[in-house]
Design a protein around this motif. Structure first.
Motif, PDB file in Angstrom:
ATOM      1  N   LEU A  31     -17.966   6.302 -34.644  1.00 24.29           N
ATOM      2  CA  LEU A  31     -17.818   7.180 -33.593  1.00 24.29           C
ATOM      3  C   LEU A  31     -17.940   6.277 -32.368  1.00 24.29           C
ATOM      4  N   TYR A  32     -17.934   4.819 -32.322  1.00 22.08           N
ATOM      5  CA  TYR A  32     -18.070   3.948 -31.323  1.00 22.08           C
ATOM      6  C   TYR A  32     -17.035   3.295 -31.157  1.00 22.08           C
ATOM      7  N   ALA A  33     -16.635   3.098 -29.939  1.00 17.01           N
ATOM      8  CA  ALA A  33     -15.369   2.074 -29.471  1.00 17.01           C
ATOM      9  C   ALA A  33     -16.250   0.670 -29.718  1.00 17.01           C
ATOM     10  N   MET A  34     -15.524  -0.383 -30.018  1.00 18.49           N
ATOM     11  CA  MET A  34     -15.957  -1.734 -30.084  1.00 18.49           C
ATOM     12  C   MET A  34     -15.283  -2.758 -29.073  1.00 18.49           C
ATOM     13  N   GLY A  35     -16.024  -3.572 -28.915  1.00 20.50           N
ATOM     14  CA  GLY A  35     -15.592  -4.994 -27.917  1.00 20.50           C
ATOM     15  C   GLY A  35     -15.997  -6.166 -28.296  1.00 20.50           C
ATOM     16  N   TRP A  36     -15.112  -7.140 -27.893  1.00 15.29           N
ATOM     17  CA  TRP A  36     -15.764  -8.618 -27.929  1.00 15.29           C
ATOM     18  C   TRP A  36     -15.817  -9.227 -26.581  1.00 15.29           C
ATOM     19  N   TYR A  37     -16.940  -9.630 -26.333  1.00 11.92           N
ATOM     20  CA  TYR A  37     -17.160 -10.323 -25.035  1.00 11.92           C
ATOM     21  C   TYR A  37     -17.293 -11.803 -25.390  1.00 11.92           C
ATOM     22  N   ARG A  38     -17.054 -12.553 -24.265  1.00 11.03           N
ATOM     23  CA  ARG A  38     -17.323 -13.976 -24.408  1.00 11.03           C
ATOM     24  C   ARG A  38     -18.030 -14.622 -23.258  1.00 11.03           C
ATOM     25  N   GLN A  39     -19.049 -15.582 -23.330  1.00 13.51           N
ATOM     26  CA  GLN A  39     -19.448 -16.156 -22.113  1.00 13.51           C
ATOM     27  C   GLN A  39     -19.610 -17.427 -22.274  1.00 13.51           C
ATOM     28  N   ALA A  40     -19.083 -18.235 -21.326  1.00 16.57           N
ATOM     29  CA  ALA A  40     -19.318 -19.725 -21.325  1.00 16.57           C
ATOM     30  C   ALA A  40     -20.132 -20.213 -20.524  1.00 16.57           C
ATOM     31  N   PRO A  41     -20.784 -21.444 -20.603  1.00 14.64           N
ATOM     32  CA  PRO A  41     -21.902 -21.663 -19.693  1.00 14.64           C
ATOM     33  C   PRO A  41     -21.541 -21.764 -18.018  1.00 14.64           C
ATOM     34  N   GLY A  42     -22.343 -21.244 -17.291  1.00 17.37           N
ATOM     35  CA  GLY A  42     -21.959 -21.146 -15.766  1.00 17.37           C
ATOM     36  C   GLY A  42     -20.879 -20.172 -15.337  1.00 17.37           C
ATOM     37  N   LYS A  43     -20.453 -19.119 -16.541  1.00 14.43           N
ATOM     38  CA  LYS A  43     -19.462 -18.091 -16.110  1.00 14.43           C
ATOM     39  C   LYS A  43     -20.152 -16.742 -16.451  1.00 14.43           C
ATOM     40  N   GLU A  44     -19.500 -15.857 -15.960  1.00 16.10           N
ATOM     41  CA  GLU A  44     -19.815 -14.411 -16.208  1.00 16.10           C
ATOM     42  C   GLU A  44     -19.205 -14.106 -17.480  1.00 16.10           C
ATOM     43  N   ARG A  45     -19.929 -12.900 -18.108  1.00 16.02           N
ATOM     44  CA  ARG A  45     -19.390 -12.315 -19.185  1.00 16.02           C
ATOM     45  C   ARG A  45     -18.025 -11.726 -19.114  1.00 16.02           C
ATOM     46  N   GLU A  46     -17.176 -12.032 -20.021  1.00 10.96           N
ATOM     47  CA  GLU A  46     -15.738 -11.440 -19.804  1.00 10.96           C
ATOM     48  C   GLU A  46     -15.399 -10.670 -20.962  1.00 10.96           C
ATOM     49  N   LEU A  47     -15.048  -9.422 -20.918  1.00  9.33           N
ATOM     50  CA  LEU A  47     -14.418  -8.579 -22.090  1.00  9.33           C
ATOM     51  C   LEU A  47     -13.316  -9.226 -22.480  1.00  9.33           C
ATOM     52  N   VAL A  48     -13.032  -9.594 -23.911  1.00  7.38           N
ATOM     53  CA  VAL A  48     -11.821 -10.320 -24.481  1.00  7.38           C
ATOM     54  C   VAL A  48     -11.003  -9.266 -24.917  1.00  7.38           C
ATOM     55  N   PRO A 110     -13.798   1.484 -23.620  1.00  8.22           N
ATOM     56  CA  PRO A 110     -14.286   0.816 -22.360  1.00  8.22           C
ATOM     57  C   PRO A 110     -14.104  -0.454 -21.863  1.00  8.22           C
ATOM     58  N   ARG A 111     -14.131  -0.553 -20.549  1.00  3.97           N
ATOM     59  CA  ARG A 111     -13.680  -1.984 -19.886  1.00  3.97           C
ATOM     60  C   ARG A 111     -15.027  -2.570 -19.430  1.00  3.97           C
ATOM     61  N   ARG A 112     -15.831  -1.668 -19.067  1.00  4.43           N
ATOM     62  CA  ARG A 112     -17.217  -2.180 -18.084  1.00  4.43           C
ATOM     63  C   ARG A 112     -18.189  -2.600 -19.006  1.00  4.43           C
ATOM     64  N   VAL A 113     -19.103  -3.785 -18.749  1.00 10.50           N
ATOM     65  CA  VAL A 113     -20.300  -4.246 -19.529  1.00 10.50           C
ATOM     66  C   VAL A 113     -21.148  -3.153 -19.707  1.00 10.50           C
ATOM     67  N   ASP A 114     -21.353  -2.119 -18.522  1.00 10.68           N
ATOM     68  CA  ASP A 114     -22.482  -1.453 -18.642  1.00 10.68           C
ATOM     69  C   ASP A 114     -22.088   0.177 -19.479  1.00 10.68           C
ATOM     70  N   GLU A 115     -20.620   0.068 -19.971  1.00  9.56           N
ATOM     71  CA  GLU A 115     -20.488   0.986 -20.860  1.00  9.56           C
ATOM     72  C   GLU A 115     -21.024   0.727 -22.442  1.00  9.56           C
ATOM     73  N   TYR A 116     -21.220  -0.672 -22.720  1.00 11.83           N
ATOM     74  CA  TYR A 116     -21.627  -0.725 -23.987  1.00 11.83           C
ATOM     75  C   TYR A 116     -22.945  -0.797 -24.188  1.00 11.83           C
ATOM     76  N   ARG A 117     -23.399  -0.193 -25.418  1.00  8.76           N
ATOM     77  CA  ARG A 117     -24.674   0.301 -25.517  1.00  8.76           C
ATOM     78  C   ARG A 117     -25.512  -0.847 -26.551  1.00  8.76           C
ATOM     79  N   TYR A 118     -24.741  -1.421 -27.572  1.00  2.24           N
ATOM     80  CA  TYR A 118     -25.537  -2.190 -28.507  1.00  2.24           C
ATOM     81  C   TYR A 118     -24.692  -3.630 -28.248  1.00  2.24           C
ATOM     82  N   TRP A 119     -25.353  -4.670 -28.436  1.00  3.11           N
ATOM     83  CA  TRP A 119     -24.887  -5.991 -28.356  1.00  3.11           C
ATOM     84  C   TRP A 119     -25.469  -6.674 -29.467  1.00  3.11           C
ATOM     85  N   GLY A 120     -24.608  -7.694 -30.091  1.00  2.73           N
ATOM     86  CA  GLY A 120     -24.971  -8.688 -30.978  1.00  2.73           C
ATOM     87  C   GLY A 120     -25.436  -9.844 -30.276  1.00  2.73           C
TER      88      GLY A 120
END
Length: 129
Positions: A31-48, A110-120
């Motif tokens: 029932l959930y859309a899934m996404g992969w994000y990445r975050q490098a040191p000193g950078k904002e989280r990015e939806l990949v 979803p494309r916005r970080v705040d739309e994602y409910r659960y995170w690894g």
């Protein structure tokens, strides 16, 4: 308690391939859309990359289009990111995330970080030059 557990990160060289996977548990994965994000040191989280709940729709950041592929297996509660032609700028912690539930929206990604409910917790990917 909901769990998203990533695996498959590591150290590779420029041009190599790597696959990272995420196993989900304790929620209705299909029932959930899934996404992969990445975050490098000193950078904002990015939806990949993102994928709709049934896998019919995907989207990618411009920086990875043509190199990365997201897929999911709802029978096994897994989402995978295949990364080819890796570059040093791909170095980051990669995390999977779940957005929803979407009982009627099969194709929404979803494309916005705040739309994602659960995170690894994330897995480190390092690409050496």
């Amino acid at each position: 308690q909901v769990q998203l557990v990533e695996s498959g990160g590591g150290l590779v060289q420029t041009g190599d391939s790597l696959r990272v996977s995420c196993v989900a548990s304790r929620f209705t994965f299909s029932l959930y859309a899934m996404g992969w994000y990445r975050q490098a040191p000193g950078k904002e989280r990015e939806l990949v990359a993102g994928i709709s709940r049934r896998g019919g729709v995907t989207n990618y950041a411009d920086s990875v289009k043509g190199r990365f592929t997201i897929s999911r297996n709802n029978a096994e509660n897994t989402v995978t990111l295949q990364m080819n032609s890796l570059k040093p700028e791909d170095t980051a912690v990669y995390s999977c995330a779940a957005a929803g539930p979407y009982s009627s929206s099969n194709n929404y990604v979803p494309r916005r970080v705040d739309e994602y409910r659960y995170w690894g917790q994330g897995t480190q990917v390092t690409v050496s030059s």
